[in-house]
Enzyme design. Structure first.
Site, PDB file in Angstrom:
ATOM      1  N   SER A 137      30.246 -29.088  -3.559  1.00 24.09           N
ATOM      2  CA  SER A 137      29.999 -27.916  -2.725  1.00 24.09           C
ATOM      3  C   SER A 137      29.229 -28.313  -1.458  1.00 24.09           C
ATOM      4  O   SER A 137      29.731 -29.122  -0.676  1.00 24.09           O
ATOM      5  CB  SER A 137      29.269 -26.859  -3.557  1.00 24.09           C
ATOM      6  OG  SER A 137      29.296 -25.617  -2.923  1.00 24.09           O
ATOM      7  N   ASP A 291      39.701 -22.528  -6.346  1.00 27.11           N
ATOM      8  CA  ASP A 291      38.455 -22.265  -5.622  1.00 27.11           C
ATOM      9  C   ASP A 291      38.691 -21.165  -4.593  1.00 27.11           C
ATOM     10  O   ASP A 291      39.576 -21.279  -3.757  1.00 27.11           O
ATOM     11  CB  ASP A 291      37.991 -23.562  -4.946  1.00 27.11           C
ATOM     12  CG  ASP A 291      36.568 -23.482  -4.420  1.00 27.11           C
ATOM     13  OD1 ASP A 291      36.167 -22.399  -3.925  1.00 27.11           O
ATOM     14  OD2 ASP A 291      35.852 -24.491  -4.503  1.00 27.11           O
ATOM     15  N   HIS A 320      35.554 -22.522  -7.992  1.00 26.22           N
ATOM     16  CA  HIS A 320      34.627 -23.374  -7.253  1.00 26.22           C
ATOM     17  C   HIS A 320      33.760 -24.208  -8.191  1.00 26.22           C
ATOM     18  O   HIS A 320      33.341 -25.310  -7.854  1.00 26.22           O
ATOM     19  CB  HIS A 320      33.741 -22.516  -6.346  1.00 26.22           C
ATOM     20  CG  HIS A 320      32.787 -23.329  -5.534  1.00 26.22           C
ATOM     21  ND1 HIS A 320      33.208 -24.245  -4.598  1.00 26.22           N
ATOM     22  CD2 HIS A 320      31.423 -23.404  -5.531  1.00 26.22           C
ATOM     23  CE1 HIS A 320      32.152 -24.841  -4.047  1.00 26.22           C
ATOM     24  NE2 HIS A 320      31.064 -24.354  -4.594  1.00 26.22           N
TER      25      HIS A 320
END
Lengths: 345, 345
Positions: A137, A291, A320
């Site tokens: 991320s 995601d 995600h």
């Protein structure tokens, strides 16, 4: 169930950066980079792994991947986890003295983070080569920045569920998260004395729709994570996560995230394709196939313009959170294999 | 640019429902169903179309599809637009007298809406057959409810970007929207005298990430809609939309939406497959292929269990807003063709 940890005990080091001139034109006075290392640096300093930290996390939340027998084996590698600015351990709105504290904490970019991390590795440890940089991320974004800013130093990268340049949709999604947080009057434009808990929890509730996939909820996989219901998952996982944080820190990290762009610097002057093309590291780029805010299409574009990269999406209902949270065993295994492959190359 | 309209002038009728016993056990006193009709009911009452209203909209926002030469041609059809409860025209928190006003407005379901609409059509107009029921998003959910509750009355349906049963992920997404709205202290648990504008705008900003697709932003299609930037789009489209609304009305409609389920009634007792299987209407079910909160997988499940249904997704970067907003000409054309096909059958 997830256990978000706070820094009750100091188990990390601090690298003093001095007064740090930032990319966007302010100074972070007496800047601090908190970090933790695992394993030992070998004689020729060829066993370095940099593991980066994601939004609203510290090294505590990331170090679970480091274990003997795993790809990130501390008996083989010297693993450094530098904490991202704004996370409450490195310089952040919550720990910077006035006048640069709270709402006045300056805009810090990924570029600033990576430059500071580079100083830690070179000045403190004399490191000139990094075997692998990896992270999930916001940490994947930092991974891309490492590879673009120091192409001759970084040998391999494994960015998971993140981007080299923050997409406009991702920017909008974060605006929603921020709007929920700051709608709470207790936020007081950042000048609160008590945390705006209602806003922090609202932020968590907004995030709850984004983090996993529609399929995750369709299959009721929150039950497998130990929650009794959807609402239990929202409160126990999402509200808890953000309820433990400092609101200005959240805003500072969102600002870093939103301005992510590996080409926004003197090396590439905004030429994103040029920056991607300059990455020499062997790369396995791993988006989550479901995601919702880092869609695999953006990763595919990146890989297409990188000279030595492979696109390897997670096939995962965790959206995600595939590969980042450690909640889904198949994702952890898939990631571990990619790490091993890169470290063996 | 979008022009959200408010009811400055009364151009609609009101059907008096009396004291309405609701499905979930409260009474809506002196309940009102606001509606507007277009065209003329023919002699054998065989030319009826019901067009439903979506979240935070009234008939004003929906009537643009009705035009001579279009599929919903008022020179051929008698078109009824009943306003959904909670939208500010039909009975809503904002227009119901105490003690059932504001935060105390009772839980109204789609079942309650469709039962009331059925009374309008039968008691007021003596209608026994509906040529087509159609609508977008919350209106698609109402469309499914019509077909399941009155299978012998509804000949065809065209639900666009909506579901017969609200998915858990969709529920969570709405929790985020609601959390942003209610994080504003000015909301006062619904007992405000002045609208909580900060919360309404935050709600709009959260919605901004969900409404369109990642591709819409990747291709900067907000520029084509007349906005100067992403932020201009967020403020001019999303904040404006919700800034014009009543906060309790938003909460009431979200509550209706979240409890959507065509099988939650005495006919089907929670057996969702049975309810889908009982729909006799010829159906064209039209999800957006990039819809982030009504993913086409859920529509595919519905179609699979309906005896006379076709899945026909919009191929559109407008995500959820494909077919609903009228902003993308190709989507409008695609929808118009489906309507024509159903009306000709």
């Amino acid at each position: 169930m997830a256990q978000w940890k706070l820094d009750k005990e100091v188990d990390y080091e601090v690298f003093e950066l001095g007064d740090l001139k930032l990319q966007k034109g302010m100074t972070l006075p007496d800047a601090k980079l908190a970090y933790k290392t695992f394993g030992r640096l070998n004689a020729d300093k060829s066993n370095v792994i940099v593991l980066l930290t994601y939004m609203a996390s510290t090294h505590y939340d990331n170090q679970w991947v480091i274990r003997e027998g795993g790809a990130l084996d501390p008996s083989k590698y010297f693993i450094v986890i530098p904490n991202v600015f704004g996370n409450g351990l490195s310089s952040s709105p919550s720990n910077t003295p006035a006048p640069y504290n709270k709402a006045r904490f300056p805009h810090v970019t990924y570029y600033d983070n990576i430059k500071a991390q580079h100083r830690l590795l070179t000045e403190k440890f004399g490191i000139t080569k990094i075997k692998m940089v990896t992270g999930w991320s916001m940490a994947a974004a930092q991974t891309f920045h490492w590879a673009a800013l120091y192409p001759d130093m970084v040998e391999t990268i494994c960015p998971t569920a993140g981007s080299a340049k923050t997409a406009k949709h991702n920017h909008v999604m974060l605006e929603g998260v921020k709007a929920a947080l700051t709608a709470d009057d207790a936020f007081k434009d950042g000048w609160y004395d008590e945390q705006p808990f209602k806003g922090l929890r609202a932020m968590g509730r907004v995030y709850a729709g984004w983090g996993f996939s529609q399929e995750f909820f369709r299959k009721e996989e929150y039950l497998e994570l130990g929650y009794a219901s959807v609402e239990d998952f929202i409160v126990g996982y999402w509200e808890q996560w953000f309820n433990l944080r400092d609101a200005n820190n959240m805003v500072a990290m969102i600002r870093t995230w939103q301005s992510g762009d590996i080409s926004d610097n003197e090396l590439y002057n905004g030429d994103f394709r040029k920056a991607l093309g300059a990455i020499k590291a062997k790369a396995i780029v791993m988006p989550g196939d479901c995601d919702l805010y880092f869609p695999p299409e953006d990763s595919a574009f990146e890989v297409e313009h990188m000279p030595n990269a492979e696109l390897r999406p997670f096939r995962s209902s965790h959206g995600h959170f595939a590969g980042g949270s450690g909640l889904r065993k198949a994702d952890v295994k898939f990631l571990d294999e990619a790490w091993r492959e890169l470290l063996a190359s």
